[in-house]
Enzyme design. Structure first.
Site, PDB file in Angstrom:
ATOM      1  N   SER A   1      -2.141 -68.700  55.459  1.00  0.00           N
ATOM      2  CA  SER A   1      -1.545 -67.425  55.849  1.00  0.00           C
ATOM      3  C   SER A   1      -1.572 -66.468  54.672  1.00  0.00           C
ATOM      4  O   SER A   1      -1.538 -66.877  53.508  1.00  0.00           O
ATOM      5  CB  SER A   1      -0.095 -67.616  56.298  1.00  0.00           C
ATOM      6  OG  SER A   1       0.573 -66.378  56.456  1.00  0.00           O
TER       7      SER A   1
ATOM      8  N   TYR B   1       8.577 -70.808  55.815  1.00  0.00           N
ATOM      9  CA  TYR B   1       7.205 -70.719  56.327  1.00  0.00           C
ATOM     10  C   TYR B   1       6.242 -70.351  55.200  1.00  0.00           C
ATOM     11  O   TYR B   1       5.190 -70.982  55.029  1.00  0.00           O
ATOM     12  CB  TYR B   1       7.153 -69.670  57.436  1.00  0.00           C
ATOM     13  CG  TYR B   1       5.767 -69.360  57.953  1.00  0.00           C
ATOM     14  CD1 TYR B   1       5.161 -70.166  58.911  1.00  0.00           C
ATOM     15  CD2 TYR B   1       5.064 -68.235  57.504  1.00  0.00           C
ATOM     16  CE1 TYR B   1       3.887 -69.869  59.398  1.00  0.00           C
ATOM     17  CE2 TYR B   1       3.803 -67.935  57.987  1.00  0.00           C
ATOM     18  CZ  TYR B   1       3.220 -68.758  58.927  1.00  0.00           C
ATOM     19  OH  TYR B   1       1.961 -68.466  59.405  1.00  0.00           O
TER      20      TYR B   1
END
Length: 282
Positions: A174, A187
């Site tokens: 990500s 996350y």
């Protein structure tokens, strides 16, 4: 809703693609050229979003595909139908990648049903918003890490006995791994771990002829978005990127294909960055 945003909408975790407005664009955009002809790919989180787009694109390029999903049966069956519409076989595996026993079962069933494993795509993930670190419970931290990074370890460990010289592993990271995200602390930490895991594993497996690379998307329109953010954030999702919009899953799947096929034969330990022009995330 802005011209480049999305209608306000909210879903429960882990999100359902069939309920999104508008539907994400997962369809391959170009004819296949046999870049994965007669190969087998195992894609976690393959029922929807980036995983669905990747599974269908791999099928167009000639691969049979096994998809792992958690609980979204309707989405998984729609992905299966799309893969089969490309003329390839699709094995649907329901379970939790955070469970090492399930990961071994999923790999075993893939090898038994489809005959081999050439490509492993670790894509399954989850995220939960918390604006203050004190809001993040031990249970949430453990759950996020178990899905997002433990599951990568478990799937690779289970697959290794079946991965021969020339096999490829592609991990989904990500933009938050390098840019960070104040509302997605746990996350983002897992995505940073995936970055280090990918580069370390690439060095470890190079002598075996197994290439390991990753894709680090920016804001992509997937079920994770309406299942994570409040409606007002969903409505403006992706509009802050230099390109002024969120990406679609089929704009990311092509990166997975490149890293999964011989086009990237001299690449290992690398990441591609489909992020709408976010230089801080590259």
């Amino acid at each position: 809703m802005s011209d480049d945003g999305f209608p306000s909408q909210r879903q429960d975790q882990p999100g359902r693609e069939h309920a999104m407005r508008p539907a994400p664009d997962y369809a391959p955009r170009f004819p296949g050229s046999g870049r994965l002809a007669d190969q087998v790919a195992l894609v976690t989180g393959g029922d929807s979003g980036i995983g669905r787009a990747t599974a269908v694109l791999f099928a167009r390029e000639g691969a049979d595909v096994a998809i792992v999903h958690l609980a979204e049966d309707r989405d998984a069956q729609e992905t299966r139908a799309a893969v089969e519409a490309e003329g390839r076989r699709c094995l649907v595996l329901r379970g939790d990648v955070g469970d090492p026993v399930f990961c071994r079962e999923a790999v075993g069933r893939t090898h038994e049903s489809l005959g081999r494993i050439d490509v492993l795509v670790n894509n399954a993930g989850e995220q939960h918003v918390a604006q203050d670190i004190e809001e993040i419970t031990p249970e949430q931290i453990e759950r996020t890490f178990r899905t997002n990074i433990f599951g990568f370890f478990y799937m690779v460990q289970a697959a290794m006995p079946h991965l021969a010289d020339g096999a490829r592993i592609v991990n989904c990271g990500s933009v938050t791994a390098v840019r960070g995200s104040p509302g997605l602390l746990d996350y983002s930490a897992t995505k940073g771990a995936i970055l280090a895991f990918t580069r370390s594993l690439a060095s470890s497996l190079a002598e075996k002829g197994i290439r390991v690379n990753g894709v680090a998307p920016g804001p992509i329109w997937t079920p994770l978005i309406p299942a994570t953010f409040p409606e007002e954030k969903v409505a403006e999702f992706g509009t802050s990127t230099p390109m002024g919009r969120a990406g679609q899953p089929n704009e990311v799947a092509s990166c997975f294909l490149f890293l999964a096929c011989a086009d990237s034969s001299y690449m290992t330990g690398q990441f591609l960055h489909p992020n709408g022009g976010d230089a801080f995330g590259s």
